[in-house]
Motif scaffolding. Structure first.
Motif, short mmCIF file in Angstrom:
data_model
loop_
_atom_site.label_atom_id
_atom_site.label_comp_id
_atom_site.label_asym_id
_atom_site.label_seq_id
_atom_site.Cartn_x
_atom_site.Cartn_y
_atom_site.Cartn_z
N TYR A 78 30.82 35.26 34.53
CA TYR A 78 31.38 33.98 34.93
C TYR A 78 32.63 34.17 35.79
CZ TYR A 78 33.73 29.44 34.48
OH TYR A 78 34.37 28.27 34.74
N VAL A 79 33.54 35.04 35.36
CA VAL A 79 34.76 35.30 36.12
C VAL A 79 34.42 35.97 37.46
CG1 VAL A 79 36.95 36.58 36.13
CG2 VAL A 79 36.17 35.46 34.05
N TYR A 80 33.43 36.86 37.45
CA TYR A 80 33.00 37.52 38.69
C TYR A 80 32.43 36.51 39.68
CZ TYR A 80 30.29 40.64 41.72
OH TYR A 80 29.76 41.29 42.81
N TYR A 81 31.61 35.60 39.19
CA TYR A 81 31.05 34.55 40.05
C TYR A 81 32.15 33.65 40.61
CZ TYR A 81 26.35 35.70 38.31
OH TYR A 81 25.17 36.33 38.00
N LEU A 82 33.17 33.38 39.80
CA LEU A 82 34.30 32.58 40.28
C LEU A 82 35.01 33.27 41.44
CD1 LEU A 82 36.14 31.14 37.13
CD2 LEU A 82 35.03 29.84 38.95
N VAL A 91 33.72 42.41 48.95
CA VAL A 91 35.01 42.76 48.34
C VAL A 91 34.93 42.59 46.82
CG1 VAL A 91 37.46 42.18 48.20
CG2 VAL A 91 36.29 42.13 50.41
N ALA A 92 34.23 41.55 46.36
CA ALA A 92 34.12 41.30 44.92
C ALA A 92 33.45 42.46 44.20
CB ALA A 92 33.34 40.00 44.69
N ILE A 93 32.37 43.00 44.78
CA ILE A 93 31.66 44.10 44.10
C ILE A 93 32.52 45.37 44.08
CG2 ILE A 93 30.48 44.83 46.22
CD1 ILE A 93 29.14 44.99 42.60
N ILE A 94 33.33 45.58 45.11
CA ILE A 94 34.23 46.74 45.13
C ILE A 94 35.26 46.62 44.01
CG2 ILE A 94 36.06 47.87 46.46
CD1 ILE A 94 34.38 47.19 48.97
N GLN A 137 44.18 46.26 54.02
CA GLN A 137 45.13 46.51 55.10
C GLN A 137 45.41 45.23 55.87
OE1 GLN A 137 42.13 47.73 54.56
NE2 GLN A 137 41.89 49.85 55.18
N ASP A 138 44.39 44.37 55.97
CA ASP A 138 44.56 43.07 56.63
C ASP A 138 44.62 41.99 55.55
OD1 ASP A 138 44.72 41.03 58.40
OD2 ASP A 138 42.62 41.08 59.02
N SER A 139 45.73 41.94 54.82
CA SER A 139 45.83 41.09 53.64
C SER A 139 45.78 39.60 53.97
CB SER A 139 47.14 41.39 52.89
OG SER A 139 48.25 41.19 53.74
N THR A 140 45.92 39.24 55.25
CA THR A 140 45.88 37.82 55.61
C THR A 140 44.50 37.22 55.40
OG1 THR A 140 45.43 38.43 57.93
CG2 THR A 140 47.74 38.04 57.30
N ASN A 141 43.47 38.07 55.39
CA ASN A 141 42.10 37.59 55.21
C ASN A 141 41.63 37.65 53.76
OD1 ASN A 141 41.82 37.08 57.95
ND2 ASN A 141 41.10 39.15 58.40
N ILE A 142 42.51 38.07 52.85
CA ILE A 142 42.12 38.23 51.44
C ILE A 142 42.77 37.13 50.61
CG2 ILE A 142 42.24 39.73 49.42
CD1 ILE A 142 40.33 40.74 51.53
N HIS A 143 41.96 36.42 49.87
CA HIS A 143 42.46 35.38 48.96
C HIS A 143 42.84 36.06 47.64
CE1 HIS A 143 42.83 31.74 46.67
NE2 HIS A 143 42.48 30.98 47.71
N TRP A 144 44.13 36.01 47.33
CA TRP A 144 44.63 36.78 46.19
C TRP A 144 44.14 36.24 44.85
CZ3 TRP A 144 46.43 41.44 46.85
CH2 TRP A 144 46.90 41.80 48.12
N LYS A 145 43.82 34.95 44.78
CA LYS A 145 43.25 34.41 43.55
C LYS A 145 41.88 35.02 43.29
CE LYS A 145 42.03 30.10 41.21
NZ LYS A 145 41.99 28.60 41.30
#
Length: 282
Positions: A78-82, A91-94, A137-145
């Motif tokens: 459930y948390v993974y799907y979120l 990125v999620a699987i990594i 490295q390009d953190s602007t494209n990553i949603h930290w939540k």
């Protein structure tokens, strides 16, 4: 069989992402996937009873422990799907694969099983590879939540792996144990997501297109294939082959979802995969 089961797990994040794009809520997807998986495994268990007379039934405390462990893996999914709602599936699987080294550290914290210098060195390489593969490295494209949720799912999965390894493994066939674990997932997810289930406006026949795919590739096919394949080749080789989930998840996200993967990220994926394989073979 083990390879195909691992590949089945690898495409789940892509299917979830497609279901999101189609307007379906995570609460509905997660609960219905677990429910369909439980029903199918229950039917399979009815047909295997006559051929497993030599196997002791799963009873009492062991049955409840399996159900509780199933609740843990249900929460992990459930948390993974979120997380897939906020970050690319690749990125999620990594992030989820971080459970490999988290489980080593959890054993150290909970059971005083100190990792070797070699293990600590491999963990360092895995973290470096994760940094490259995730595109941080390009953190602007990553949603930290989303990144936090994916990392939390990895920690929860590591806890499940460590604790499940210490549960009594006697009684019940692999299908029976999987069925009770899925029952635990259904109960836990129904309680956790109850408000969202009531408020969801996506109950229609099209929903079953997605949940049947998720149940087929996530809760039906892998347990059956692992039950048949792992005893024939052993846990060590199986653990290595099951790392196929990582490249399959990234390739499916790249091909089906058209998620961009930079060359540096591919190098990170290769290093991460090599490190995990080395850790498991050792």
């Amino acid at each position: 069989m083990v390879f195909v089961g691992a590949c089945s797990y690898g495409i789940l994040s892509t299917i979830v992402k497609l279901a999101y794009w189609d307007g379906y809520a995570i609460e509905v997807i997660a609960v219905m996937q677990a429910l369909i998986g439980f029903c199918c495994l229950w039917i399979f268990s009815l047909f295997t009873k006559t051929t497993t007379n030599k196997v002791l039934p799963l009873q009492g405390k062991s049955k409840w422990l399996v159900i509780v462990s199933g609740g843990c893996i249900g929460l992990t999914s459930y948390v993974y799907y979120l997380s897939v709602k906020y970050i690319p599936a690749s990125v999620a699987i990594i992030c989820l694969m971080q459970f490999t080294w988290m489980s080593v550290l959890l054993e150290w914290c909970l059971f005083k099983k100190r990792p070797s210098q070699q293990q600590l060195g491999i963990i360092t390489i895995i973290l470096l590879a994760t940094y490259l593969a995730s595109g941080l490295q390009d953190s602007t494209n990553i949603h930290w939540k989303g990144l936090s949720l994916a990392t939390l799912s990895a920690l929860m999965y590591a806890g499940y792996v460590v604790l499940n390894a210490r549960l009594p493994q006697t009684g019940g066939t692999s299908i029976t144990r999987s069925m009770y674990a899925m029952l635990g997932s259904v109960i836990t997810l129904s309680i956790i997501t109850f408000p969202g289930l009531i408020a969801a406006q996506c109950w229609n026949l099209q929903l079953f297109r997605w949940v049947i795919l998720l149940a087929f590739f996530g809760t039906i096919i892998p347990p059956l294939l692992f039950a048949g394949g792992i005893p024939k080749i052993g846990a060590g080789k199986s653990a290595v082959i099951m790392t196929a989930e990582l490249p399959v998840a990234i390739i499916s996200a790249c091909v089906i979802l058209h998620e961009p993967i930079a060359s540096l990220q591919w190098w990170g994926v290769g290093l991460l995969l090599a490190s995990i394989v080395y850790m498991k073979t050792r």
